[in-house]
Write a protein that holds these residues in place. Structure first.
Motif: not given
Length: 170
Positions: A20-28, A59-63, A93-99
């Protein structure tokens, strides 16, 4: 080697392990490029498993952040980020993605669940090890390596120590 779940008789094997990989949105844009490269390297290490009885959930916002060839074992879990303005918010946010991924895996019958950061590399023998050494309580990884991305040098990490704690919590 890197076969989809199944045995030599052609019968389907159950998925033994879910990465399980949780990807957070990029800043730029520069951060997005860095994240794409790191995630592609992590996925390459996961899909190099010698035992194909695994799946990878991201789990990511943008595939669009995924830059990896299609594979039926790769699943994108759409996830809208919550507030990440603070360190605490980012951890939640990371924990919610993993859950969300763990819930999806459990709904499909379970198996072993392994959270993986998008900059981690995993031994190609991990799934084979789990198959050969089943443990109803799961596993803790106690040793690993740190990679310096600039020099491309790796060094073992034996004891992270205080305040980070043991390796599996670093």
């Amino acid at each position: 080697m890197n076969e989809p779940p199944g045995d030599r008789s052609g019968k389907r094997r159950d998925v033994l392990l879910t990465f399980a990989v949780a990807v957070t949105p990029a800043r730029d844009a520069a951060d997005l490029d860095f994240r794409r490269r790191m995630l592609a390297a992590t996925l390459a290490s996961l899909f190099a498993q010698t035992d194909g009885a695994f799946r990878v959930m991201i789990a990511c916002d943008t595939p669009a952040v995924i830059d990896f060839p299609p594979d039926p074992r790769l699943e994108i879990v759409a996830f809208r980020s919550r507030s990440r303005k603070s360190r605490r918010g980012a951890h939640r946010d990371q924990a919610a993605r993993m859950f969300a991924m763990a819930r999806r895996m459990a709904a499909r019958g379970g198996g072993y669940f392994m959270p993986v950061d998008m900059d981690d590399f995993v031994s190609r023998d991990l799934v084979a090890f789990v198959r050969a050494h089943p443990d109803p309580n799961g596993y803790i990884i106690e040793k690993g390596y740190a990679l310096d991305g600039v020099s491309n040098r790796a060094a073992p990490i034996y004891d992270v120590g205080a305040p980070a704690g043991p390796f599996h919590k670093a």
